[in-house]
Design a protein around this motif. Structure first.
Motif, PDB file in Angstrom:
ATOM      1  N   ARG A   5      18.515 -12.930   1.881  1.00 37.49           N
ATOM      2  CA  ARG A   5      17.577 -12.902   3.027  1.00 37.49           C
ATOM      3  C   ARG A   5      17.182 -13.905   3.577  1.00 37.49           C
ATOM      4  NH1 ARG A   5      14.126  -8.667  -0.349  1.00 37.49           N
ATOM      5  NH2 ARG A   5      15.722  -6.983  -0.367  1.00 37.49           N
ATOM      6  N   LYS A   6      16.705 -14.270   4.991  1.00 38.87           N
ATOM      7  CA  LYS A   6      16.098 -15.277   5.223  1.00 38.87           C
ATOM      8  C   LYS A   6      14.737 -15.524   5.382  1.00 38.87           C
ATOM      9  CE  LYS A   6      17.423 -18.686   9.235  1.00 38.87           C
ATOM     10  NZ  LYS A   6      17.686 -18.040  10.752  1.00 38.87           N
ATOM     11  N   ASP A   7      14.243 -16.798   4.808  1.00 37.87           N
ATOM     12  CA  ASP A   7      12.670 -16.517   4.773  1.00 37.87           C
ATOM     13  C   ASP A   7      12.498 -17.012   6.404  1.00 37.87           C
ATOM     14  OD1 ASP A   7      10.172 -18.166   2.713  1.00 37.87           O
ATOM     15  OD2 ASP A   7      10.505 -18.432   4.935  1.00 37.87           O
ATOM     16  N   PRO A   8      11.425 -16.567   7.029  1.00 37.30           N
ATOM     17  CA  PRO A   8      11.589 -16.538   8.271  1.00 37.30           C
ATOM     18  C   PRO A   8      10.436 -17.820   8.698  1.00 37.30           C
ATOM     19  CG  PRO A   8       9.984 -15.163   7.272  1.00 37.30           C
ATOM     20  CD  PRO A   8      10.413 -15.117   6.300  1.00 37.30           C
ATOM     21  N   ILE A   9       9.664 -18.649   7.313  1.00 35.26           N
ATOM     22  CA  ILE A   9       9.311 -19.684   8.030  1.00 35.26           C
ATOM     23  C   ILE A   9      10.317 -20.552   8.220  1.00 35.26           C
ATOM     24  CG2 ILE A   9       6.809 -21.214   7.442  1.00 35.26           C
ATOM     25  CD1 ILE A   9       5.698 -17.795   6.407  1.00 35.26           C
ATOM     26  N   ARG A  12      14.187 -20.424   5.138  1.00 39.70           N
ATOM     27  CA  ARG A  12      15.736 -21.013   3.860  1.00 39.70           C
ATOM     28  C   ARG A  12      16.307 -19.569   3.605  1.00 39.70           C
ATOM     29  NH1 ARG A  12      11.488 -22.445  -0.539  1.00 39.70           N
ATOM     30  NH2 ARG A  12      11.166 -20.236  -0.217  1.00 39.70           N
ATOM     31  N   VAL A  14      17.938 -16.927   0.397  1.00 42.32           N
ATOM     32  CA  VAL A  14      17.832 -16.772  -0.899  1.00 42.32           C
ATOM     33  C   VAL A  14      18.872 -15.545  -0.978  1.00 42.32           C
ATOM     34  CG1 VAL A  14      15.875 -15.553  -1.981  1.00 42.32           C
ATOM     35  CG2 VAL A  14      15.294 -17.120  -0.816  1.00 42.32           C
ATOM     36  N   ILE A  16      19.009 -12.129  -2.462  1.00 45.36           N
ATOM     37  CA  ILE A  16      18.393 -11.562  -3.755  1.00 45.36           C
ATOM     38  C   ILE A  16      19.537 -10.457  -4.419  1.00 45.36           C
ATOM     39  CG2 ILE A  16      17.248  -9.356  -3.404  1.00 45.36           C
ATOM     40  CD1 ILE A  16      15.733 -11.797  -2.272  1.00 45.36           C
ATOM     41  N   VAL A  95      11.271  -8.408  11.849  1.00 45.63           N
ATOM     42  CA  VAL A  95      11.335 -10.017  11.902  1.00 45.63           C
ATOM     43  C   VAL A  95      11.880 -10.304  11.633  1.00 45.63           C
ATOM     44  CG1 VAL A  95       8.535  -9.354  12.673  1.00 45.63           C
ATOM     45  CG2 VAL A  95       9.253 -10.028  10.564  1.00 45.63           C
ATOM     46  N   HIS A  96      13.207  -9.423  10.364  1.00 44.05           N
ATOM     47  CA  HIS A  96      13.493 -10.602   9.238  1.00 44.05           C
ATOM     48  C   HIS A  96      15.323 -10.801  10.182  1.00 44.05           C
ATOM     49  CE1 HIS A  96      10.132 -11.230   6.542  1.00 44.05           C
ATOM     50  NE2 HIS A  96      10.222 -10.175   7.023  1.00 44.05           N
TER      51      HIS A  96
ATOM     52  N   ILE B 198       2.877 -15.969  13.460  1.00 43.20           N
ATOM     53  CA  ILE B 198       4.037 -15.095  12.201  1.00 43.20           C
ATOM     54  C   ILE B 198       3.547 -15.201  11.460  1.00 43.20           C
ATOM     55  CG2 ILE B 198       4.785 -17.840  11.175  1.00 43.20           C
ATOM     56  CD1 ILE B 198       7.780 -16.865  10.787  1.00 43.20           C
ATOM     57  N   PHE B 199       2.107 -15.586  11.118  1.00 45.82           N
ATOM     58  CA  PHE B 199       1.580 -14.827   9.543  1.00 45.82           C
ATOM     59  C   PHE B 199       1.056 -13.511   9.626  1.00 45.82           C
ATOM     60  CE2 PHE B 199       1.944 -18.861   8.493  1.00 45.82           C
ATOM     61  CZ  PHE B 199       2.422 -19.274   7.733  1.00 45.82           C
ATOM     62  N   ASP B 201       2.706 -11.344  12.129  1.00 48.25           N
ATOM     63  CA  ASP B 201       3.848 -10.355  12.456  1.00 48.25           C
ATOM     64  C   ASP B 201       4.264 -10.044  11.323  1.00 48.25           C
ATOM     65  OD1 ASP B 201       3.589 -10.486  15.558  1.00 48.25           O
ATOM     66  OD2 ASP B 201       5.746 -11.844  15.262  1.00 48.25           O
ATOM     67  N   LEU B 202       3.728 -10.778   9.994  1.00 50.48           N
ATOM     68  CA  LEU B 202       4.659 -10.535   8.608  1.00 50.48           C
ATOM     69  C   LEU B 202       4.104  -8.929   8.164  1.00 50.48           C
ATOM     70  CD1 LEU B 202       5.867 -13.759   7.085  1.00 50.48           C
ATOM     71  CD2 LEU B 202       7.004 -12.322   7.506  1.00 50.48           C
ATOM     72  N   GLN B 205       4.502  -5.947   9.795  1.00 54.59           N
ATOM     73  CA  GLN B 205       6.058  -5.729   9.835  1.00 54.59           C
ATOM     74  C   GLN B 205       5.629  -5.646   8.434  1.00 54.59           C
ATOM     75  OE1 GLN B 205       9.705  -6.344  10.998  1.00 54.59           O
ATOM     76  NE2 GLN B 205       9.085  -4.566   9.976  1.00 54.59           N
ATOM     77  N   GLU B 206       5.166  -5.648   7.079  1.00 53.51           N
ATOM     78  CA  GLU B 206       4.445  -5.334   5.929  1.00 53.51           C
ATOM     79  C   GLU B 206       3.873  -3.932   5.887  1.00 53.51           C
ATOM     80  OE1 GLU B 206       6.417  -6.117   2.755  1.00 53.51           O
ATOM     81  OE2 GLU B 206       7.363  -7.710   4.185  1.00 53.51           O
ATOM     82  N   TRP B 209       6.388  -0.674   6.877  1.00 52.73           N
ATOM     83  CA  TRP B 209       7.189  -0.915   5.826  1.00 52.73           C
ATOM     84  C   TRP B 209       6.351   0.213   4.668  1.00 52.73           C
ATOM     85  CZ3 TRP B 209      10.567  -6.275   5.966  1.00 52.73           C
ATOM     86  CH2 TRP B 209      11.322  -5.564   6.981  1.00 52.73           C
ATOM     87  N   GLU B 211       6.426  -0.927   1.967  1.00 51.06           N
ATOM     88  CA  GLU B 211       7.464  -0.611   0.682  1.00 51.06           C
ATOM     89  C   GLU B 211       6.691  -1.991  -0.500  1.00 51.06           C
ATOM     90  OE1 GLU B 211      11.402  -1.859   1.211  1.00 51.06           O
ATOM     91  OE2 GLU B 211      11.689  -0.018   3.015  1.00 51.06           O
ATOM     92  N   ARG B 212       6.880  -2.465  -0.219  1.00 51.03           N
ATOM     93  CA  ARG B 212       5.740  -3.718  -0.816  1.00 51.03           C
ATOM     94  C   ARG B 212       4.608  -4.705  -1.224  1.00 51.03           C
ATOM     95  NH1 ARG B 212      11.198  -5.927   0.602  1.00 51.03           N
ATOM     96  NH2 ARG B 212      10.474  -6.065   3.250  1.00 51.03           N
ATOM     97  N   TYR B 226       9.300 -10.652   1.654  1.00 48.61           N
ATOM     98  CA  TYR B 226      10.942 -10.820   2.116  1.00 48.61           C
ATOM     99  C   TYR B 226      12.188 -11.193   1.467  1.00 48.61           C
ATOM    100  CZ  TYR B 226      15.298  -8.976   4.443  1.00 48.61           C
ATOM    101  OH  TYR B 226      16.617  -8.689   5.192  1.00 48.61           O
ATOM    102  N   ALA B 227      12.136 -12.267   1.715  1.00 48.69           N
ATOM    103  CA  ALA B 227      12.894 -13.395   0.854  1.00 48.69           C
ATOM    104  C   ALA B 227      12.568 -13.971  -0.544  1.00 48.69           C
ATOM    105  CB  ALA B 227      13.977 -14.686   2.178  1.00 48.69           C
ATOM    106  N   TRP B 235       2.663 -12.577  -2.217  1.00 47.67           N
ATOM    107  CA  TRP B 235       1.348 -13.778  -0.856  1.00 47.67           C
ATOM    108  C   TRP B 235       0.035 -12.854  -1.265  1.00 47.67           C
ATOM    109  CZ3 TRP B 235       5.237 -14.829   3.144  1.00 47.67           C
ATOM    110  CH2 TRP B 235       5.714 -15.704   2.997  1.00 47.67           C
TER     111      TRP B 235
END
Lengths: 245, 245
Positions: A5-9, A12, A14, A16, A95-96, B198-199, B201-202, B205-206, B209, B211-212, B226-227, B235
């Motif tokens: 999975r890619k860290d969107p910010i 990077r 990762v 999983i 968004v990921h 981006i924050f 949007d995140l 997104q969460e 979903w 889920e998290r 997610y990552a 977070w």
């Protein structure tokens, strides 16, 4: 099977990994971990059936794979972070960005002897291990899906080694790690500015100071870097200007 | 006194601290560390003379600094990674860049009671601590030599806490950490591409979903990213689009 999975910010990737959570010592506090048990070690000679089937080995003529008689043995990691049975596939997910967990995770068992640590091995034995590492890297490089191949060794529980028997690990990744991209970028920026190689300059600087050099021979130099992140950090650099070993 | 050194390839600053190597537990293996001794804890009420003189405290009217009667107490770290007695000065050093170890390293003692962990503290007590943290950050922001102010809390020996008594730490730095620069850059790149935060949007997104998400109220949302880089990473984001708290 896990995924990347890619860290969107930070950009990077990762890993999983669902497989690795099955390792027997996950989430067990240090003091509760069972001591390494030599009588049950899956890397010792005579217990070849306890690992996945071997990929490669250096062995006595006329002995068979997965039987005793080897000097160095390469096997898949039983709890791989990544595996080659997965197809490499990239997908968006909301968004990921994600990728299937394509990759390889091999274990290089340095010696059949549980207690024969690198300090006890002969030069010939160490050369054998290094040649096997080199061979596996060359083999993996033939697969274009790999972008980066990493060799590492965890020694001691504090470093995360769950099995004491001397072994290296090789991971083949479908991405270039962020840290590596940054190193390549940093060296490139320096070269554009100075028209000189930063590693060559660092070697010259350390030689002129002489303060942080640990050992030097015709081919290599090892020193503690100026901006060490932790005590006892050591770099080993080839003295010839070359892009790989 | 130590100094800041720049990694010439990655551009990352590293704190080289001579003071911190004097801490009593440096280079001692986990199992050899002495247990946290409540009878000698320098953060407990009545032992105020064991810390450097206090910078700030919330206390009962008519009690004096460095005496009992406080609810929250701010003191300099006895083994600071950085200190404000040093002048901020930047120098070249051969091929390298360095900076004097200007900065601040404060300890915020949350409660006079050794065993009164955050789970035992009342909302009022926790509010007091947060207000003190906020006050110290605002005070430090007035000094233009600070580029970044970091609040953190190590809880448990595994996390590196050498004293069990509940406490936060604040570090004021003369540089912006590489990781923070990368976050700012990543958020900027996303904004230029999408013209959206981006924050925000995140969070959307969460929420879609579901889920998290761990907890959500009017002001904040907390979730596992997610990552995630490690299990149980969490977070906490403000739901309002704002640049600070």
């Amino acid at each position: 099977m896990g995924e990347l999975r890619k860290d969107p910010i930070l950009g990077r990737w990762v890993i999983i990994s669902t497989e690795r959570s099955k390792r027997p010592d996950s989430f067990v506090k240090e003091k509760e971990k069972t001591e390494d048990d030599k009588d049950k070690c899956p890397f010792c000679e005579g217990r070849e059936k306890m690992t996945p089937p071997e990929i490669y080995s250096l062995r006595v003529p006329n002995t068979k794979p997965d039987e005793p008689g080897w000097r160095v043995r390469v096997v898949p990691n039983k709890f791989p972070a990544l595996n080659t049975e997965t197809e490499l596939e990239k997908r968006g997910y909301g968004v990921h960005d994600m990728m299937t967990s394509f990759g390889t995770h091999e274990v290089i068992i340095e010696t059949p002897d549980h207690d024969r640590d690198i300090k006890d091995q002969t030069i010939d034995e160490i050369s054998d291990v290094i040649r096997v590492l080199q061979y596996r890297v060359e083999e993996l490089q033939k697969d274009e899906r790999f972008r980066y191949i990493l060799i590492f060794k965890n020694k001691g529980k504090e470093a995360g080694a769950s099995i004491r028997h001397p072994h290296y690990q090789i991971i083949g990744l479908p991405i270039t790690p962020k840290r590596v991209r940054e190193e390549l970028h940093g060296a490139e920026v320096y070269f554009k500015l100075k028209e000189r190689c930063i590693f060559c300059d660092l070697i010259e600087q350390e030689k002129s100071w002489g303060e942080r050099i640990i050992y030097e021979n015709d081919g290599f130099i090892s020193f503690c870097p100026y901006a060490s992140r932790f005590p006892f950090e050591v770099w080993i650099l080839p003295k010839d200007h070359s892009i790989d070993f």
